[in-house]
Design an enzyme around this catalytic site. Sequence first.
Site: not given
Ligand code: GCW
Length: 687
Positions: A269, A342, A370
């Site tokens: 990311e 995720d 989240e």
């Molecule tokens: O779960 C996703 C989130 C991001 C997060 C990323 C990760 C810290 O939306 O906000 O960043 O994964 O785990 O690196």
Amino acid sequence: MKHLLITFFGILFLSVMPSKAEDGSRLWLRQADNAQAKVNIPRSSPTLNIAAEELQKAWKGLPIDLVLKKDKTLQADGFRISYGKEKVTLTSPTEVGLLYGAYHLLRGQDTQPEARPSAEEAEVHNPAYTLRILNHWDNLDRTVERGYAGRSLWNWEELPQTASPRYEAYARANASIGINGTVLNNVNASPKILTEEYLKKVKALADIFRPYGLRVYLSVNFASPMALDSLPTADPLNKEVIRWWKNKAKEIYRLIPDFGGFLVKANSEGQPGPCDFGRTHADGANMLADVLKPYKGIVMWRAFVYSPSDADRAKQAYLEFEPLDGQFRKNVIIQIKNGPIDFQPREPYSPLFGAMPQTTLMAEFQITQEYLGHSNHLAYLAPMWKEFFEYVSPASLKAIAGVTNIGTDTNWCGHPLAQANWYAFGRLAWNPSLTSEEIADEWLKQTVYKEPLEAILKGKATDVQGWKATHAQLIRLMTESREAVVNYMMPLGLHHIFAWGHHYGPEPWCTIPNARPDWLPSYYHQADKTGLGFDRSAQGSNATGQYPEELAKQWNDLNTCPEKFLLWFHHVPWTHRMKSGQTLWDELCHYYDKGVRQVRDFQQVWDRAEAYIDPQTFSDVQCRLKTQVRDAVWWKDACLLYFQEFSAMPIPYDVERPIHNLKDLQKVHLPINNYVCPSPELLNQNR
Ligand code: GCW
């Protein structure tokens, strides 16, 4: 006489005064502090003094001897409790082990006051993992990525001069459930955390946490040498770069001799990493591991990677990391999210677990919600983590990390019942064989009721039978809550159909020009006229092929794949017959409907429990359940009305009719901060 009268009225007043409303700040540590227990400690030390003080204040049983002693049956941090006729003996090879034993005794007193062990009995408790770690996604400006409970606890501006009393309260709470490490800052790490200025602040926190056995770790930005000291590269094989990290480690350990190590999110990311310099994840992790080795530090290297390539996102971490098995140093631990995508409400386990036998692995859970309704929705997560352990043997892992849900809110976690997730994480990291129900039972008894359990059971102010029935219902409510969220958000293996950006409401229709396809819901649900779901079978992306043979075979076949994962692994015709005999479409409608009904049921259970529950906690949760029902209905209407455009089939008549129009829902996002009810702070003022 006058004096006596005052005393009499004083007592009368005290006994009719309503019990103090609970603002949640004391978490599960609400013990009275006037027990004056007799406690012997082998020597005075910061840790042993805390253990002694905790017991002196709250222990109501026999005198206690704390004994520091090695013992074949005890690992570091483990402890033995021997119950004699005249005293209790607590033994551990380490001071922290004795502190854990002290909290264990107090927990037993609070949650099972009737179960006094008989004399000559002994219990041995060893943690399943040596590392039980919280990950804070806290930024240095005190915002919290995916945090829903206020700002970051760490007041960097005031540190190191001023230390909030909450730092110690935080360490104490963690010690009470066996958590022994904390990564202070976000994995999307600012290089600034490694400056001298910030390291001094980190040291101040480490000094406060140390007596509680809580070690400090930091997330580091892989390009720190470039950002902080203008090195032309961060190539892990470059000599200058290695020297930079060596000096940095020296500086850190001079300030914090027991510093735990680094957590790294690399080439993920947009974060920098070794691949930017033509090196592998192993090259990057090993360089840092070598730098930390002389100090016994570790590197936790995250496997959360995916690029905008053609490969199915669910396969990518495996494709990138599995070939590196055996290449990592001993003090590197690969940190893998529980599922391959995720932190979705439900995912199958990540196939990387079990695929790297020559590498030390740890699991990353997400405690903050989240993708499960933030701090507005009740979702007790122990059942989700237990589900993971059904597939991944706890013994195959070295450690467990959890992304915290903690912030500056008075009650720490936003939703009063979300504290239970912090608690459950700690308890499971110590003992993954505890059941979700056992943990909910413990947590509820220590937190939500008006009176401590011992007083309840004496039955002076409480109808004991009524309380018992209520308690059983609340355990049920908690243990069903995560499944309810799955049902009204993403049943049958659906995933990632959230609104763009905030991961709260539904937006299965979302289209953003030029967006990465794997950031859009349609990539995941694949709805079309023929059916619904992502074909990850051998005919599709063959993600099933990454699992051990037997599972792969079972999950690959539409007819043997567990229905809870069906749309994760298969593109299923709308008319496909489910095990219930219904079509996929009807079953989908019934799941969404069930989710809504479950939350309505939680409202009833909660309202019925009012007489037993602390008033402030009661109204706060009552309000949040209203929001949750509103949101559940919104999810159900949005998803069913949208998917109906593809299935072209009627919503079964026994399903609650939609109250929204799809067009209206498509115009707005489900409001996150627009609670159906006021915040707890406002509730307090209105009281
Ligand atoms: O779960 C996703 C989130 C991001 C997060 C990323 C990760 C810290 O939306 O906000 O960043 O994964 O785990 O690196």
